[in-house]
Write a protein that holds these residues in place. Structure first.
Motif, short mmCIF file in Angstrom:
data_model
loop_
_atom_site.label_atom_id
_atom_site.label_comp_id
_atom_site.label_asym_id
_atom_site.label_seq_id
_atom_site.Cartn_x
_atom_site.Cartn_y
_atom_site.Cartn_z
N LEU A 38 0.89 -1.12 -0.02
CA LEU A 38 -0.08 -0.03 0.14
C LEU A 38 1.00 1.49 0.11
CD1 LEU A 38 -2.95 0.99 0.10
CD2 LEU A 38 -2.43 1.09 2.56
N VAL A 39 0.66 2.21 -0.82
CA VAL A 39 1.28 3.23 -1.04
C VAL A 39 0.28 4.62 -0.72
CG1 VAL A 39 2.56 4.93 -2.73
CG2 VAL A 39 2.94 2.35 -2.75
N LYS A 40 0.51 5.02 0.33
CA LYS A 40 -0.43 6.11 1.00
C LYS A 40 -0.17 7.52 -0.01
CE LYS A 40 -1.83 4.28 5.19
NZ LYS A 40 -1.82 4.26 6.78
N VAL A 41 -1.00 8.27 -0.38
CA VAL A 41 -1.09 9.49 -0.68
C VAL A 41 -1.83 10.48 -0.11
CG1 VAL A 41 -1.33 10.94 -3.10
CG2 VAL A 41 -0.84 8.59 -3.49
N GLY A 42 -1.21 11.37 0.57
CA GLY A 42 -1.77 12.12 1.63
C GLY A 42 -2.33 13.44 0.84
N MET A 43 -3.12 14.38 1.54
CA MET A 43 -3.61 15.58 0.89
C MET A 43 -2.72 16.38 0.52
SD MET A 43 -6.31 18.01 2.75
CE MET A 43 -7.45 17.00 3.09
N ALA A 44 -2.81 16.83 -0.84
CA ALA A 44 -1.74 17.82 -1.55
C ALA A 44 -0.48 17.08 -1.56
CB ALA A 44 -1.58 19.22 -0.74
N ASP A 45 -0.65 15.73 -2.03
CA ASP A 45 0.48 14.79 -2.37
C ASP A 45 0.43 13.91 -3.51
OD1 ASP A 45 2.85 13.23 -1.45
OD2 ASP A 45 1.56 11.97 0.02
N LEU A 46 1.33 13.15 -3.67
CA LEU A 46 1.37 12.57 -5.19
C LEU A 46 2.29 11.57 -5.13
CD1 LEU A 46 3.85 13.58 -7.18
CD2 LEU A 46 2.25 15.13 -7.54
N ASN A 47 2.23 10.43 -5.61
CA ASN A 47 3.21 9.30 -5.47
C ASN A 47 2.85 8.36 -6.80
OD1 ASN A 47 5.43 7.51 -4.66
ND2 ASN A 47 4.62 7.93 -2.53
N ILE A 48 3.84 7.36 -6.90
CA ILE A 48 3.84 6.37 -8.07
C ILE A 48 3.88 5.03 -7.45
CG2 ILE A 48 4.75 7.92 -9.84
CD1 ILE A 48 7.36 6.07 -9.65
N ALA A 49 3.16 4.08 -8.13
CA ALA A 49 3.37 2.77 -7.71
C ALA A 49 3.53 1.65 -8.80
CB ALA A 49 2.21 2.20 -7.19
N ILE A 50 4.43 0.78 -8.66
CA ILE A 50 4.91 -0.19 -9.87
C ILE A 50 4.54 -1.76 -8.96
CG2 ILE A 50 6.53 1.24 -10.83
CD1 ILE A 50 8.62 -0.16 -9.37
N GLU A 51 4.76 -2.78 -9.90
CA GLU A 51 4.68 -4.04 -9.29
C GLU A 51 3.46 -4.28 -8.52
OE1 GLU A 51 8.40 -4.60 -7.56
OE2 GLU A 51 9.66 -4.33 -9.29
N GLY A 52 2.42 -3.87 -8.77
CA GLY A 52 1.16 -4.13 -8.31
C GLY A 52 0.62 -3.78 -7.07
N ALA A 53 1.70 -2.42 -6.47
CA ALA A 53 1.50 -1.81 -5.41
C ALA A 53 0.13 -0.99 -5.72
CB ALA A 53 2.47 -0.79 -5.05
N VAL A 54 -0.71 -0.69 -4.38
CA VAL A 54 -2.05 -0.12 -4.64
C VAL A 54 -1.62 1.50 -3.91
CG1 VAL A 54 -4.12 0.06 -3.81
CG2 VAL A 54 -3.34 -2.03 -4.23
N LEU A 55 -1.88 2.18 -4.70
CA LEU A 55 -2.08 3.86 -4.25
C LEU A 55 -3.34 4.00 -3.51
CD1 LEU A 55 -0.85 5.16 -7.77
CD2 LEU A 55 0.38 5.45 -5.34
N LYS A 56 -3.47 4.50 -2.46
CA LYS A 56 -4.56 4.81 -1.76
C LYS A 56 -4.54 6.42 -1.32
CE LYS A 56 -7.29 3.45 2.33
NZ LYS A 56 -7.59 2.54 3.31
N THR A 57 -5.72 7.04 -1.40
CA THR A 57 -6.05 8.42 -0.86
C THR A 57 -7.31 8.57 -0.17
OG1 THR A 57 -5.50 10.84 -0.98
CG2 THR A 57 -6.86 9.87 -2.63
N THR A 58 -7.24 9.13 0.90
CA THR A 58 -8.59 9.46 1.68
C THR A 58 -9.05 10.68 1.81
OG1 THR A 58 -7.43 9.56 3.75
CG2 THR A 58 -8.23 7.39 3.14
N GLY A 59 -10.30 11.19 1.92
CA GLY A 59 -10.57 12.36 2.48
C GLY A 59 -10.84 13.15 1.10
N LEU A 60 -11.00 12.66 -0.03
CA LEU A 60 -11.55 13.50 -1.27
C LEU A 60 -12.91 14.13 -0.97
CD1 LEU A 60 -10.47 11.07 -4.05
CD2 LEU A 60 -9.20 13.02 -3.01
N GLY A 61 -12.90 15.32 -0.72
CA GLY A 61 -14.31 16.04 -0.93
C GLY A 61 -14.29 16.78 -2.08
#
Length: 163
Positions: A6-29
């Motif tokens: 799991l690759v967490k993406v915070g508020m006002a953040d960005l990231n990449i994922a490879i090899e089947g990792a999952v990108l997750k962000t919460t609090g999307l209003g």
């Protein structure tokens, strides 16, 4: 999506994922969770965009991930460094809600303006938006699988959907 990194993406953040990792962000209003994916090399990226344009930035050191016009180019650069090709990228997005019933002021339409800005910038790069779950007046949490290219959207009001 269990057993995957799991690759967490915070508020006002960005990231990449490879090899089947999952990108997750919460609090999307009113924020937009924008995902980009190269299905050939399976490189994925996610940005948690808070505001449509860096023109309104007040901070001396700008957070590139905070604004649509700076987050998307930064995400593209990181993805290309990981092997993605611009010509193969596909986009999906969620969020951009109008969280409060307000008057007609355009400055208060942050959610819709975030969606419009992301859409316009992706258009300039000729990146197709395959699907979107935007608008409404409710929050969302999203997860993007970098192997399958599936965006899972969760909300209290609307349950779980995949796009």
């Amino acid at each position: 999506m269990t057993g995957q990194t799991l690759v967490k993406v915070g508020m006002a953040d960005l990231n990449i994922a490879i090899e089947g990792a999952v990108l997750k962000t919460t609090g999307l209003g009113s924020c937009v969770g924008l995902t980009l994916f190269d299905p050939q090399c399976r490189v994925a990226g996610m940005a948690h965009v808070m505001l449509p344009s860096s023109d309104i930035a007040r901070e001396s050191q700008i957070n590139l991930a905070k604004y649509a016009d700076t987050a998307i180019p930064e995400l593209l650069e990181r993805m290309q460094a990981a092997g993605a090709r611009l010509t193969r990228l596909e986009a999906k997005m969620a969020g951009g809600a109008q969280m409060f019933a307000l008057g007609g002021s355009d400055t208060l339409r942050i959610g819709p303006r975030n969606v419009e800005s992301c859409t316009a910038i992706l258009g300039r790069y000729r990146i197709p938006i395959l699907s979107a779950d935007t608008g409404g007046n409710y929050g969302r949490t999203v997860e993007f699988d970098s192997y399958k290219g599936i965006l899972v959207i969760r909300s209290v009001q609307h349950g779980v959907k995949e796009i």
